[in-house]
Design a protein around this motif. Structure first.
Motif, PDB file in Angstrom:
ATOM      1  N   TYR A   1       0.207  -1.023   0.099  1.00 28.66           N
ATOM      2  CA  TYR A   1       0.447   0.114   0.240  1.00 28.66           C
ATOM      3  C   TYR A   1       1.000   0.852  -0.021  1.00 28.66           C
ATOM      4  N   ASN A   2       0.887   2.051  -0.760  1.00 30.44           N
ATOM      5  CA  ASN A   2       0.748   3.535  -1.237  1.00 30.44           C
ATOM      6  C   ASN A   2       3.090   2.692  -0.988  1.00 30.44           C
ATOM      7  N   ALA A   3       3.434   1.819  -1.888  1.00 28.64           N
ATOM      8  CA  ALA A   3       4.560   2.344  -2.079  1.00 28.64           C
ATOM      9  C   ALA A   3       4.935   2.992  -3.097  1.00 28.64           C
ATOM     10  N   SER A   4       6.723   3.200  -3.078  1.00 28.83           N
ATOM     11  CA  SER A   4       7.338   4.126  -3.365  1.00 28.83           C
ATOM     12  C   SER A   4       8.444   3.638  -3.729  1.00 28.83           C
ATOM     13  N   GLY A   5       9.610   3.807  -4.703  1.00 28.72           N
ATOM     14  CA  GLY A   5      11.124   3.856  -5.091  1.00 28.72           C
ATOM     15  C   GLY A   5      11.031   2.096  -5.175  1.00 28.72           C
ATOM     16  N   GLU A   6      12.093   1.226  -4.301  1.00 24.62           N
ATOM     17  CA  GLU A   6      12.055   0.074  -4.871  1.00 24.62           C
ATOM     18  C   GLU A   6      11.151  -0.442  -4.772  1.00 24.62           C
ATOM     19  N   ALA A   7      10.160  -0.399  -4.142  1.00 22.48           N
ATOM     20  CA  ALA A   7       8.708  -1.755  -3.168  1.00 22.48           C
ATOM     21  C   ALA A   7       7.729  -1.175  -4.715  1.00 22.48           C
ATOM     22  N   ASN A   8       8.134  -0.170  -5.478  1.00 22.24           N
ATOM     23  CA  ASN A   8       6.709  -0.532  -5.960  1.00 22.24           C
ATOM     24  C   ASN A   8       7.687  -0.385  -7.767  1.00 22.24           C
ATOM     25  N   ALA A   9       8.675  -1.172  -8.056  1.00 20.68           N
ATOM     26  CA  ALA A   9       9.468  -1.938  -9.471  1.00 20.68           C
ATOM     27  C   ALA A   9       8.802  -2.527  -9.442  1.00 20.68           C
ATOM     28  N   PRO A  10       7.834  -3.616  -9.308  1.00 18.50           N
ATOM     29  CA  PRO A  10       6.704  -4.079 -10.304  1.00 18.50           C
ATOM     30  C   PRO A  10       5.940  -3.778 -11.149  1.00 18.50           C
ATOM     31  N   MET A  11       5.345  -2.876 -10.548  1.00 15.83           N
ATOM     32  CA  MET A  11       4.456  -1.786 -11.118  1.00 15.83           C
ATOM     33  C   MET A  11       4.761  -0.691 -12.301  1.00 15.83           C
ATOM     34  N   ALA A  12       6.047  -0.300 -11.491  1.00 12.71           N
ATOM     35  CA  ALA A  12       6.738   0.772 -12.353  1.00 12.71           C
ATOM     36  C   ALA A  12       7.161   0.116 -13.804  1.00 12.71           C
ATOM     37  N   ALA A  13       7.320  -1.216 -13.573  1.00 14.33           N
ATOM     38  CA  ALA A  13       7.593  -2.546 -14.409  1.00 14.33           C
ATOM     39  C   ALA A  13       6.619  -2.784 -16.036  1.00 14.33           C
ATOM     40  N   PHE A  14       5.710  -2.969 -14.629  1.00 16.48           N
ATOM     41  CA  PHE A  14       4.551  -3.245 -16.140  1.00 16.48           C
ATOM     42  C   PHE A  14       3.974  -1.585 -17.024  1.00 16.48           C
ATOM     43  N   ALA A  15       4.027  -0.263 -15.741  1.00 20.26           N
ATOM     44  CA  ALA A  15       4.082   0.859 -17.135  1.00 20.26           C
ATOM     45  C   ALA A  15       5.253   1.095 -17.750  1.00 20.26           C
ATOM     46  N   ALA A  16       6.286   0.945 -17.740  1.00 18.27           N
ATOM     47  CA  ALA A  16       7.074   0.879 -19.184  1.00 18.27           C
ATOM     48  C   ALA A  16       6.677  -0.002 -19.674  1.00 18.27           C
ATOM     49  N   ALA A  17       6.270  -1.054 -19.478  1.00 17.46           N
ATOM     50  CA  ALA A  17       5.851  -2.355 -20.653  1.00 17.46           C
ATOM     51  C   ALA A  17       4.938  -2.113 -21.371  1.00 17.46           C
ATOM     52  N   ALA A  18       3.543  -1.611 -20.675  1.00 19.63           N
ATOM     53  CA  ALA A  18       2.531  -1.323 -22.365  1.00 19.63           C
ATOM     54  C   ALA A  18       2.994   0.616 -22.271  1.00 19.63           C
ATOM     55  N   LYS A  19       3.764   1.419 -21.991  1.00 17.58           N
ATOM     56  CA  LYS A  19       4.086   2.967 -22.564  1.00 17.58           C
ATOM     57  C   LYS A  19       4.881   1.719 -23.552  1.00 17.58           C
ATOM     58  N   GLN A  20       6.050   1.027 -23.584  1.00 21.76           N
ATOM     59  CA  GLN A  20       6.671   0.449 -24.908  1.00 21.76           C
ATOM     60  C   GLN A  20       5.437  -0.512 -25.917  1.00 21.76           C
ATOM     61  N   ALA A  21       4.598  -0.650 -25.502  1.00 18.23           N
ATOM     62  CA  ALA A  21       3.179  -1.211 -26.256  1.00 18.23           C
ATOM     63  C   ALA A  21       2.756  -0.552 -27.091  1.00 18.23           C
ATOM     64  N   GLY A  22       2.637   1.313 -26.596  1.00 17.77           N
ATOM     65  CA  GLY A  22       1.938   1.877 -27.728  1.00 17.77           C
ATOM     66  C   GLY A  22       0.757   2.549 -26.527  1.00 17.77           C
ATOM     67  N   VAL A  23       0.396   2.345 -25.503  1.00 14.86           N
ATOM     68  CA  VAL A  23      -0.454   2.481 -24.943  1.00 14.86           C
ATOM     69  C   VAL A  23       0.180   3.296 -23.453  1.00 14.86           C
ATOM     70  N   TRP A  24      -0.973   4.264 -22.705  1.00 13.75           N
ATOM     71  CA  TRP A  24      -0.639   5.070 -21.776  1.00 13.75           C
ATOM     72  C   TRP A  24      -1.686   4.763 -20.766  1.00 13.75           C
ATOM     73  N   PRO A  25      -0.627   3.851 -20.012  1.00 10.63           N
ATOM     74  CA  PRO A  25      -1.706   2.982 -18.709  1.00 10.63           C
ATOM     75  C   PRO A  25      -2.069   4.139 -17.139  1.00 10.63           C
ATOM     76  N   PHE A  26      -3.606   4.074 -16.596  1.00  9.12           N
ATOM     77  CA  PHE A  26      -2.860   4.623 -14.976  1.00  9.12           C
ATOM     78  C   PHE A  26      -2.694   4.032 -14.406  1.00  9.12           C
ATOM     79  N   VAL A  27      -2.070   4.135 -13.774  1.00  7.72           N
ATOM     80  CA  VAL A  27      -1.377   3.196 -13.196  1.00  7.72           C
ATOM     81  C   VAL A  27      -1.862   3.791 -11.366  1.00  7.72           C
ATOM     82  N   ASN A  28      -2.531   2.772 -10.618  1.00  9.65           N
ATOM     83  CA  ASN A  28      -1.704   3.759  -9.089  1.00  9.65           C
ATOM     84  C   ASN A  28      -2.455   2.071  -8.265  1.00  9.65           C
ATOM     85  N   MET A  29      -1.036   2.383  -7.078  1.00  9.72           N
ATOM     86  CA  MET A  29      -0.807   1.273  -6.299  1.00  9.72           C
ATOM     87  C   MET A  29      -0.941   0.498  -6.876  1.00  9.72           C
ATOM     88  N   ASN A  30      -1.925  -0.664  -6.934  1.00  6.26           N
ATOM     89  CA  ASN A  30      -1.616  -1.815  -6.954  1.00  6.26           C
ATOM     90  C   ASN A  30      -2.255  -2.374  -8.301  1.00  6.26           C
TER      91      ASN A  30
END
Length: 452
Positions: free
Chosen positions: A388-417
């Motif tokens: 809950y309310n993760a940031s930095g390294e703790a949020n790495a899995p969601m950051a990786a998902f968001a980066a992959a989405a942008k790479q795939a050509g969509v801009w994702p809405f990401v909040n917490m998990n």
């Protein structure tokens, strides 16, 4: 519109932004905003020519997409005719916007007080409720968001409130229904509904009913997770409010104007509040506008007693002209029906298919063009993919998902998990399937962080 490549111009835009723009909700030295060159329909693009399908609708407000020609033309026409005028006067675009909104609001919410956005709409709704009842307290839910101004952020039930929480705002919080992570040990929607209502009424009893001015709820919570309330819950809250003389406020800033496949989410549940806030989709965010729709009883309170509140730009002619054009476009082009129909026939089955293939998807929930995927480490334990309310390294899995989405050509809405699927309401079937395919690719990055 064809994206043009101009990296030098993009670099200049980025440099000026970093030198002078102070961004909201951000640690200024840790952000890297994308320089946007243009947008049209459901897409926007950068100065490198890379195009993104916008699955966020901006901040869930471009309900008719970017640069709709009829709305752009209406703004241009209004600017040429009467760019601005003080709110104490009757102005055509203001009057017509109020009429069109009142035609669509439920029940007798026929008076419209215009604001500049959603947060100040909430501020004024609470002020009206307190003055109408003569009571000080307001009940709001955990897992909610009501805006960034002082009262609105104190009503908010997520961590953005914490740095500004005065502990003196007269706010009492309660748990709203959320079966996937039930606070009531419920196993069915019926149990969750009944126990959540019992919890709310008990909270009222212990706080003192005669001290409570209002209960405010997002009809369908937005940023907090798109938890569609179970059948009977909002009707039950309405009954509780009537029982104790409490004003029922529904926040439709995000859920309103077609997002749920109805003009207002309240229509899904057959519920009429005493006050209803709106903004965002009222004119697709083309010019800032929000407001409060007011019931007859509360409007009567201020019939011969001055309402002590107002804004310089209340009902700004440009914003109202954009609202008139937006509402007419939505009606003429069947935008609300599109959200309802494609939400049911394309988005929901597409997201549920993704859930079957990806172990990171714990739950799919939503309605219309308003959907959330809750991402987890383990489906059995339902442990969130990030804390809950993760940031930095703790949020790495969601950051990786968001980066992959942008790479795939969509801009994702990401909040917490969670990632939310909230494209413009007039997005077509082919574009929706394009977005679902990109999410399919991006979710493999989240799957890499699951257990088992």
């Amino acid at each position: 519109m064809t994206p043009q490549t101009d990296p030098r111009a993009g670099a200049a835009v980025k440099a000026a932004d970093r030198a002078h723009v102070f961004h909201s909700w951000s640690a200024q030295d840790l952000i890297d905003p994308l320089a946007v060159a243009g947008a049209e329909g459901s897409y926007f693009w950068d100065y490198e020519g890379k195009r993104y399908l916008d699955l966020t609708s901006g901040l869930v407000y471009t309900n008719i997409g970017y640069q709709h020609p009829k709305v752009v033309a209406a703004i241009q026409e209004q600017a040429a005719r009467l760019t601005t005028f003080a709110p104490a006067f009757a102005v055509e675009s203001r009057s017509e916007a109020a009429r069109l909104i009142a035609e669509r609001t439920p029940g007798d919410l026929d008076k419209i007080f215009f604001t500049n956005g959603g947060a100040d709409a909430v501020e004024h709704a609470i002020r009206m409720a307190r003055l109408h009842t003569g009571r000080p307290k307001v009940l709001s839910a955990y897992r909610s968001y009501h805006g960034g101004t002082q009262q609105a952020v104190n009503l908010t039930g997520d961590p953005r409130r914490w740095p500004s929480d005065s502990a003196s705002a007269g706010v009492v919080r309660f748990w709203a229904p959320y079966l996937y992570r039930s606070r009531f040990y419920a196993e069915t929607e019926e149990q969750e509904c009944a126990r959540a209502l019992e919890h709310l009424e008990t909270t009222i009893a212990f706080e003192g009913p005669a001290s409570i001015a209002a209960i405010i709820l997002e009809t369908v919570p937005g940023t907090a997770g798109i938890m569609v309330p179970p059948p009977g819950y909002l009707a039950g809250v309405r009954e509780i409010c009537d029982k104790y003389g409490i004003v029922f406020v529904l926040d439709e800033v995000m859920a309103g104007f077609g997002r749920t496949g109805e003009w207002f989410a309240a229509d899904l549940f057959g519920v009429v509040p005493d006050l209803m806030t709106f903004a965002k989709g009222v004119n697709s965010g083309y010019v800032p506008l929000g407001g409060v729709a007011i019931s007859g009883a509360i409007a009567e309170t201020f019939g011969k007693r001055a309402y002590p509140g107002g804004l310089t730009y209340s009902g700004h002619p440009l914003a109202c002209a954009a609202a008139v054009a937006t509402i007419n476009v939505m009606a003429e082009e069947g935008v609300v029906e599109n959200a309802r129909n494609l939400g049911a026939s394309v988005v929901e089955p597409g997201l549920r298919e993704l859930a079957e293939r990806h172990p990171s998807v714990g739950e799919v929930r939503g309605v219309g063009m308003f959907w959330a995927l809750e991402l987890v480490k383990n489906r059995e334990t339902r442990e969130p993919l990030v804390p809950y309310n993760a940031s930095g390294e703790a949020n790495a899995p969601m950051a990786a998902f968001a980066a992959a989405a942008k790479q795939a050509g969509v801009w994702p809405f990401v909040n917490m998990n969670r990632t939310h699927f909230v494209p413009p309401l007039n997005t077509g079937e082919a574009e929706l399937k394009e977005g679902l395919a990109a999410l399919d690719t991006a979710l493999t990055a989240a799957d890499a962080h699951t257990e088992g």
